[in-house]
Design a protein around this motif. Sequence first.
Motif, mmCIF file in Angstrom:
data_model
loop_
_atom_site.group_PDB
_atom_site.id
_atom_site.type_symbol
_atom_site.label_atom_id
_atom_site.label_comp_id
_atom_site.label_asym_id
_atom_site.label_seq_id
_atom_site.Cartn_x
_atom_site.Cartn_y
_atom_site.Cartn_z
ATOM 1 N N UNK A 30 0.846 -1.184 0.000
ATOM 2 C CA UNK A 30 0.000 0.000 0.000
ATOM 3 C C UNK A 30 0.883 1.236 0.000
ATOM 4 N N UNK A 31 0.293 2.354 -0.411
ATOM 5 C CA UNK A 31 1.041 3.610 -0.417
ATOM 6 C C UNK A 31 0.056 4.761 -0.231
ATOM 7 N N UNK A 32 0.512 5.801 0.439
ATOM 8 C CA UNK A 32 -0.292 7.009 0.597
ATOM 9 C C UNK A 32 0.545 8.191 0.142
ATOM 10 N N UNK A 33 -0.044 9.011 -0.722
ATOM 11 C CA UNK A 33 0.708 10.110 -1.300
ATOM 12 C C UNK A 33 0.846 11.255 -0.303
ATOM 13 N N UNK A 34 1.825 12.112 -0.566
ATOM 14 C CA UNK A 34 2.036 13.280 0.290
ATOM 15 C C UNK A 34 1.166 14.448 -0.162
ATOM 16 N N UNK A 35 0.871 14.514 -1.438
ATOM 17 C CA UNK A 35 0.212 15.694 -1.990
ATOM 18 C C UNK A 35 -1.257 15.797 -1.596
ATOM 19 N N UNK A 36 -1.998 14.715 -1.798
ATOM 20 C CA UNK A 36 -3.438 14.790 -1.547
ATOM 21 C C UNK A 36 -3.981 13.602 -0.765
ATOM 22 N N UNK A 37 -3.075 12.763 -0.257
ATOM 23 C CA UNK A 37 -3.518 11.636 0.556
ATOM 24 C C UNK A 37 -4.120 10.490 -0.230
ATOM 25 N N UNK A 38 -3.925 10.486 -1.524
ATOM 26 C CA UNK A 38 -4.434 9.374 -2.326
ATOM 27 C C UNK A 38 -3.791 8.069 -1.866
ATOM 28 N N UNK A 39 -4.602 7.034 -1.789
ATOM 29 C CA UNK A 39 -4.101 5.739 -1.324
ATOM 30 C C UNK A 39 -4.128 4.713 -2.449
ATOM 31 N N UNK A 40 -3.216 3.781 -2.363
ATOM 32 C CA UNK A 40 -3.080 2.717 -3.353
ATOM 33 C C UNK A 40 -2.925 1.390 -2.602
ATOM 34 N N UNK A 41 -3.462 0.348 -3.197
ATOM 35 C CA UNK A 41 -3.383 -0.968 -2.568
ATOM 36 C C UNK A 41 -3.100 -2.039 -3.607
#
Length: 120
Positions: free
Chosen positions: A49-60
């Motif tokens: 998983x990952x969470x972006x710094x810019x807008x908090x978008x999450x990936x799984x």
Amino acid sequence: QVQLVESGGGLVQPGGSLRVSCAASGFTLDYYAIGWFRQAPGKEREGVSCISSSDGTTYYADSVKGRFTISRDNAKNTVYLQMNSLKAEDTAVYFCAAGLSECGAGMDYWGKGTLVTVSS
């Protein structure tokens, strides 16, 4: 000193839940994308998983979608991975990493990992 420290791993039964944490010191997580990775015995490391710094978008990863949730608490300089409905195949060492680039790019800092074991 820049450091990422994972905690919260342990033994949990199949179907159970666990929350692992990634605490940063020596730098501010706000400006970094934070990823969780895992490596099971005899297997290559994979992104979870990952969470972006810019807008908090999450990936799984498809294997954890709907079961795992990543979140960040910038005030505590900590990122969490909530893991529900755990399966035996989730057993692995879980690492967090921070990168100034966005999710999917290379990571700059890595923790040493925390072991999650899913077993009855």
